[in-house]
Design an enzyme around this catalytic site. Structure first.
Site, PDB file in Angstrom:
ATOM      1  N   ASP A  98      -6.279   1.349  12.684  1.00  0.00           N
ATOM      2  CA  ASP A  98      -7.266   0.813  12.336  1.00  0.00           C
ATOM      3  C   ASP A  98      -8.303   0.371  13.460  1.00  0.00           C
ATOM      4  O   ASP A  98      -9.430   0.375  13.265  1.00  0.00           O
ATOM      5  CB  ASP A  98      -7.202  -0.660  11.752  1.00  0.00           C
ATOM      6  CG  ASP A  98      -6.588  -0.549  10.191  1.00  0.00           C
ATOM      7  OD1 ASP A  98      -5.452  -0.258  10.071  1.00  0.00           O
ATOM      8  OD2 ASP A  98      -7.495  -0.740   9.250  1.00  0.00           O
TER       9      ASP A  98
ATOM     10  N   GLN B  71       0.884  -1.271  -0.088  1.00  0.00           N
ATOM     11  CA  GLN B  71      -0.055  -0.154   0.026  1.00  0.00           C
ATOM     12  C   GLN B  71       0.861   1.451  -0.039  1.00  0.00           C
ATOM     13  O   GLN B  71       0.389   2.279  -0.554  1.00  0.00           O
ATOM     14  CB  GLN B  71      -0.895  -0.035   1.189  1.00  0.00           C
ATOM     15  CG  GLN B  71      -1.884  -0.876   1.389  1.00  0.00           C
ATOM     16  CD  GLN B  71      -1.695  -2.036   1.896  1.00  0.00           C
ATOM     17  OE1 GLN B  71      -0.697  -2.627   2.019  1.00  0.00           O
ATOM     18  NE2 GLN B  71      -2.734  -2.889   2.685  1.00  0.00           N
TER      19      GLN B  71
ATOM     20  N   ASN C 290      -2.386  -1.161  13.722  1.00  0.00           N
ATOM     21  CA  ASN C 290      -2.218  -0.453  12.387  1.00  0.00           C
ATOM     22  C   ASN C 290      -1.453  -1.631  11.497  1.00  0.00           C
ATOM     23  O   ASN C 290      -1.339  -2.823  11.946  1.00  0.00           O
ATOM     24  CB  ASN C 290      -1.429   0.739  12.291  1.00  0.00           C
ATOM     25  CG  ASN C 290      -1.465   1.617  10.946  1.00  0.00           C
ATOM     26  OD1 ASN C 290      -2.728   1.630  10.511  1.00  0.00           O
ATOM     27  ND2 ASN C 290      -0.426   1.868  10.678  1.00  0.00           N
TER      28      ASN C 290
HETATM   29  O1  MRU Z   1      -5.255  -3.442   4.800  1.00  0.00           O
HETATM   30  P1  MRU Z   1      -5.528  -1.808   4.613  1.00  0.00           P
HETATM   31  O2  MRU Z   1      -5.061  -1.336   3.407  1.00  0.00           O
HETATM   32  O3  MRU Z   1      -7.014  -1.727   4.698  1.00  0.00           O
HETATM   33  O4  MRU Z   1      -5.060  -1.268   5.832  1.00  0.00           O
HETATM   34  C1  MRU Z   1      -4.826   0.215   6.088  1.00  0.00           C
HETATM   35  C2  MRU Z   1      -4.040   0.737   7.046  1.00  0.00           C
HETATM   36  O5  MRU Z   1      -3.351   0.093   7.934  1.00  0.00           O
HETATM   37  C3  MRU Z   1      -4.079   2.342   7.490  1.00  0.00           C
HETATM   38  O6  MRU Z   1      -2.963   2.735   8.020  1.00  0.00           O
HETATM   39  C4  MRU Z   1      -5.461   2.353   8.593  1.00  0.00           C
HETATM   40  O7  MRU Z   1      -6.408   1.785   7.754  1.00  0.00           O
HETATM   41  C5  MRU Z   1      -5.743   3.797   8.569  1.00  0.00           C
HETATM   42  S1  MRU Z   1      -6.338   4.640   7.363  1.00  0.00           S
HETATM   43  C6  MRU Z   1      -6.481   6.328   7.524  1.00  0.00           C
END
Ligand code: MRU
Length: 364
Positions: free
Chosen positions: A244, A203, A254
């Site tokens: 999260d 990501q 997170n």
């Molecule tokens: O697996 P993902 O891509 O949904 O994980 C996203 C994250 O870990 C972000 O850091 C978190 O959701 C915060 S987003 C503002």
């Protein structure tokens, strides 16, 4: 935020007035494509397959998913079943449960015939409030960057390390961890962002790098293991990440690898801030390591990697030996003692029960 001069959010109501459009994040950074969600199954699949991802955007998509479900059937059974389907899509980000509970609280007392319209209105409110919260986080976080920027020049910018994608793509707009960066850059502060690639789904390399590049923010993509080295050499002024799920005691869950960055930051005296809009705070939990469910995803996300070839095609290759088992834990928990502060929409709080309770007395 703008893409090729056109303002976008990550989720919006289509021109037909009922279907929902989202940016398909599985196609970035190689293609900018919009996906259309027309029913409950489509919305649930978009969350599960990470067409949309990031805690706040997962919540907003679930809210719209419930609205799509109410168009098809809006009796009590359908409401409960739709919420159950959406809740099962991803386990870790608490914004999902928060959004569904809020939707259910609004819809349950209504007559079934009124539920679809009310669901669309509530989903739109959730999306708009997310934008406002992220914007406020941008302002509060800006002050931290501004302090670090005293005496800095474009040649010696404030170096910020971030993990995963907590930018506008992870929210409805602005982002959480990256909102302060956008505010700082828009106001002319010299900023450079170290972007953790964030294996296995990359990501950072694919989404954070893409959105920072589109906004003209100086950045460098680094392998996940580089941060400790940079911090030892004074090359990181602060870490800024998203969350999260944050407990009422300040433990932060997170993307996997966040904890290791927090340990390195602690060891090197680098401030470690977490941008935490209140819907990502789970007021019911006090021990993040023991109580937060950690998503385990398909091993193929780790054993395979997809990228673009020179002729523009996409190719997926396998990087592990045939038969080697893989484990794909998607999140980890950073204990509150490693967190310098939580940047919420109401201001910056210590990562402690007292700090959070002082900012959110209504949630005590
Ligand atoms: O697996 P993902 O891509 O949904 O994980 C996203 C994250 O870990 C972000 O850091 C978190 O959701 C915060 S987003 C503002």
């Amino acid at each position: 935020m703008k893409v090729d001069g056109i303002g976008y959010r990550t989720i919006w109501l289509a021109k037909d007035g009922w279907s929902v459009e989202v940016i398909d994040q599985t196609r970035l950074p190689h293609a900018f494509a919009v996906a259309r969600l027309t029913d409950l199954a489509g919305a649930a699949d978009a969350i599960r397959s990470m067409v949309v991802r990031g805690a706040p955007l997962i919540g907003a998509t679930a809210a719209y998913g419930l609205a799509l479900a109410m168009r098809a059937a809006a009796d009590d059974g359908a409401l409960v079943e739709a919420a159950r389907t959406l809740l099962a899509t991803r386990p870790t980000a608490v914004n999902l449960r928060w959004a569904l509970e809020r939707m259910a609280t609004t819809l349950a007392p209504l007559a079934p015939s009124d539920r679809a319209a009310a669901a669309y209105a509530e989903a739109a409110a959730i999306a708009d409030e997310d934008v406002a919260m992220c914007r406020a986080i941008g302002e509060h976080g800006f002050e931290l960057i501004q302090r670090a920027a005293a005496g800095r020049t474009p040649e010696r910018p404030v170096n910020i390390l971030t993990h995963c994608n907590a930018g506008w793509l992870a929210t409805v707009d602005w982002g959480t961890a990256l909102a302060p960066v956008y505010v700082a850059v828009d106001r002319g502060l010299p900023v450079h962002v170290w972007v953790d690639e964030t294996r296995p789904r990359n990501q950072g390399a694919s989404l954070t790098a893409w959105e920072l590049g589109r906004h003209g923010v100086p950045h460098t993509v680094i392998a996940d293991n580089v941060g400790g080295h940079l911090m030892q050499h004074g090359m990181v002024d602060l870490c800024l990440v998203g969350t999260d799920r944050t407990t009422a005691t300040g433990d932060v869950c997170n993307k996997i690898g966040t904890y290791l960055k927090a340990l390195a930051a602690f060891d090197n005296g680098v401030p470690f801030y977490v941008a935490a809009p209140s819907p990502s705070i789970d007021w019911r939990l006090r021990d993040g390591v023991r109580e937060i469910p950690i998503e385990e995803r398909s091993g193929r996300e780790l054993s395979e990697i997809t990228g673009r070839t020179e002729d523009g095609g996409l190719v997926t290759v396998t990087v592990t030996p045939a038969g080697s088992p893989v484990g794909n834990y998607a999140f980890d928990v950073t204990p509150a003692r490693l967190v310098t502060g939580l940047i919420t929409e109401r201001g910056v709080s210590a990562a402690t029960p007292e700090g959070l309770a002082a900012l959110f007395p209504d949630r005590r």
